[in-house]
Design an enzyme around this catalytic site. Sequence first.
Site, PDB file in Angstrom:
ATOM      1  N   ARG A 173       0.840  -1.192   0.000  1.00  0.00           N
ATOM      2  CA  ARG A 173       0.000   0.000   0.000  1.00  0.00           C
ATOM      3  C   ARG A 173       0.878   1.245   0.000  1.00  0.00           C
ATOM      4  O   ARG A 173       2.025   1.224   0.477  1.00  0.00           O
ATOM      5  CB  ARG A 173      -0.909   0.016   1.232  1.00  0.00           C
ATOM      6  CG  ARG A 173      -1.825  -1.204   1.344  1.00  0.00           C
ATOM      7  CD  ARG A 173      -2.600  -1.184   2.654  1.00  0.00           C
ATOM      8  NE  ARG A 173      -3.508  -2.312   2.783  1.00  0.00           N
ATOM      9  CZ  ARG A 173      -3.207  -3.469   3.377  1.00  0.00           C
ATOM     10  NH1 ARG A 173      -1.994  -3.626   3.924  1.00  0.00           N
ATOM     11  NH2 ARG A 173      -4.103  -4.441   3.459  1.00  0.00           N
ATOM     12  N   LYS A 197      -1.990  -2.812   7.972  1.00  0.00           N
ATOM     13  CA  LYS A 197      -3.182  -2.465   8.737  1.00  0.00           C
ATOM     14  C   LYS A 197      -3.239  -3.283  10.019  1.00  0.00           C
ATOM     15  O   LYS A 197      -2.833  -4.446  10.046  1.00  0.00           O
ATOM     16  CB  LYS A 197      -4.433  -2.734   7.895  1.00  0.00           C
ATOM     17  CG  LYS A 197      -4.615  -1.765   6.737  1.00  0.00           C
ATOM     18  CD  LYS A 197      -5.934  -2.016   6.025  1.00  0.00           C
ATOM     19  CE  LYS A 197      -6.179  -0.985   4.936  1.00  0.00           C
ATOM     20  NZ  LYS A 197      -7.477  -1.209   4.247  1.00  0.00           N
ATOM     21  N   HIS A 268      -2.837   2.345  -5.666  1.00  0.00           N
ATOM     22  CA  HIS A 268      -3.675   1.176  -5.432  1.00  0.00           C
ATOM     23  C   HIS A 268      -3.891   0.402  -6.727  1.00  0.00           C
ATOM     24  O   HIS A 268      -4.059  -0.821  -6.716  1.00  0.00           O
ATOM     25  CB  HIS A 268      -5.019   1.595  -4.825  1.00  0.00           C
ATOM     26  CG  HIS A 268      -5.589   0.566  -3.893  1.00  0.00           C
ATOM     27  ND1 HIS A 268      -4.965   0.209  -2.712  1.00  0.00           N
ATOM     28  CD2 HIS A 268      -6.703  -0.202  -3.981  1.00  0.00           C
ATOM     29  CE1 HIS A 268      -5.678  -0.722  -2.105  1.00  0.00           C
ATOM     30  NE2 HIS A 268      -6.736  -1.006  -2.856  1.00  0.00           N
ATOM     31  N   ARG A 271      -1.047  -1.826  -7.075  1.00  0.00           N
ATOM     32  CA  ARG A 271      -1.242  -2.953  -6.152  1.00  0.00           C
ATOM     33  C   ARG A 271      -2.173  -3.989  -6.793  1.00  0.00           C
ATOM     34  O   ARG A 271      -1.894  -5.187  -6.771  1.00  0.00           O
ATOM     35  CB  ARG A 271      -1.822  -2.418  -4.844  1.00  0.00           C
ATOM     36  CG  ARG A 271      -2.165  -3.456  -3.776  1.00  0.00           C
ATOM     37  CD  ARG A 271      -2.543  -2.703  -2.501  1.00  0.00           C
ATOM     38  NE  ARG A 271      -3.244  -3.517  -1.528  1.00  0.00           N
ATOM     39  CZ  ARG A 271      -2.662  -4.287  -0.619  1.00  0.00           C
ATOM     40  NH1 ARG A 271      -1.338  -4.385  -0.608  1.00  0.00           N
ATOM     41  NH2 ARG A 271      -3.363  -4.962   0.267  1.00  0.00           N
ATOM     42  N   HIS A 294      -3.604  -9.063   3.275  1.00  0.00           N
ATOM     43  CA  HIS A 294      -5.042  -9.135   3.477  1.00  0.00           C
ATOM     44  C   HIS A 294      -5.347  -9.967   4.722  1.00  0.00           C
ATOM     45  O   HIS A 294      -4.758 -11.033   4.926  1.00  0.00           O
ATOM     46  CB  HIS A 294      -5.727  -9.786   2.273  1.00  0.00           C
ATOM     47  CG  HIS A 294      -5.782  -8.905   1.075  1.00  0.00           C
ATOM     48  ND1 HIS A 294      -5.919  -9.391  -0.214  1.00  0.00           N
ATOM     49  CD2 HIS A 294      -5.726  -7.547   0.946  1.00  0.00           C
ATOM     50  CE1 HIS A 294      -5.943  -8.385  -1.072  1.00  0.00           C
ATOM     51  NE2 HIS A 294      -5.823  -7.265  -0.393  1.00  0.00           N
ATOM     52  N   TYR A 303      -9.349 -10.858  -6.958  1.00  0.00           N
ATOM     53  CA  TYR A 303      -8.452 -10.850  -8.106  1.00  0.00           C
ATOM     54  C   TYR A 303      -8.667 -12.055  -9.009  1.00  0.00           C
ATOM     55  O   TYR A 303      -8.302 -12.023 -10.183  1.00  0.00           O
ATOM     56  CB  TYR A 303      -6.992 -10.778  -7.630  1.00  0.00           C
ATOM     57  CG  TYR A 303      -6.727  -9.500  -6.883  1.00  0.00           C
ATOM     58  CD1 TYR A 303      -6.665  -8.291  -7.555  1.00  0.00           C
ATOM     59  CD2 TYR A 303      -6.579  -9.501  -5.502  1.00  0.00           C
ATOM     60  CE1 TYR A 303      -6.460  -7.105  -6.870  1.00  0.00           C
ATOM     61  CE2 TYR A 303      -6.366  -8.325  -4.816  1.00  0.00           C
ATOM     62  CZ  TYR A 303      -6.312  -7.130  -5.503  1.00  0.00           C
ATOM     63  OH  TYR A 303      -6.125  -5.960  -4.817  1.00  0.00           O
TER      64      TYR A 303
END
Length: 322
Positions: A173, A197, A268, A271, A294, A303
């Site tokens: 990110r 995150k 993004h 990414r 994730h 994806y």
Amino acid sequence: MERRRSGAAARTDLRAARASLPDELGSAVDRFQRHLAAERGLSRHTVRAYLGDVVSLLADVANSGPGLDQVTLPALRSWLAGQHAQGISRATLARRAASVRTFTAWAHRTGLLAADPGPRLTAPSKHRVLPSVLRADQADSAMTASAAGAAQGDPVALRDHALLELLYATGIRVAELCGLDLDDIDHERRLLRVLGKGERERAVPFGVPADAALERWLSAGRPELGTDRSGPAVFLGARGGRLDQRMARRVVHDAVQAVPGAADLGPHGLRHSAATHLLEGGADLRSVQELLGHATLATTQLYTHVTVDRLKAIHDRTHPRS
């Protein structure tokens, strides 16, 4: 067009809404905030999003009484229906329902609610929007053009090339990229230590082209931009401080816009492109999930829709019986 409110204004609105709640409801919000931040380790932005949704619900149920016993399934449904009537999008409704379910589950576990009505609250399913991505040849064109600019030795061009190569090579990110420090790079094994995150740390590999661009930036470009306030940051702005995310986004937008036929993408988008190209190259979902950071495999599975969509497009274009 109405201007988007600033983050400071949104925080002020949230504080005002929280202050207007009855004491019991306000106390529950405060405890929930501490749970999200301290126990679950969520970012300030995520915590604020959760609280905004929960405060909205509690302000609605407070019209019927000052206690949490008013948080029932009919009350949840009435609140969500009111949101829908205001024209709130499906995606936002789904997010708000998820926030409320998280709150009611926590309130039930901690004894604030006798029963948890959240699992029976449903929201309109949100439309899946496939992310725009670069084709592999378009990504290569963007990197080649960036390398040509960096060949002149300008420190900003060297930085921009290293930034692009690293984003595309790793799929990290933009916040993770801008937060990199010098000791987060393992040059020998070509690994980045990334803090993602929820303060989750992961190791992400990068390839030879990114390694070469990064080495050139660190040896020839960064010393030219560095100042006393640079600290350990890997990527620097023109004035020597840590590169901010807005500038990183501009670098990516400018590089991608120069590629004929490419969609207008930011970090993004790179990414998304990295994840798609990994899967198209044979990587398994679990590996891509780990690389991207994730929390759940469901996020990474998006994806697979992108790659299937591409296969269908190729089939339609090339098969005689398509």
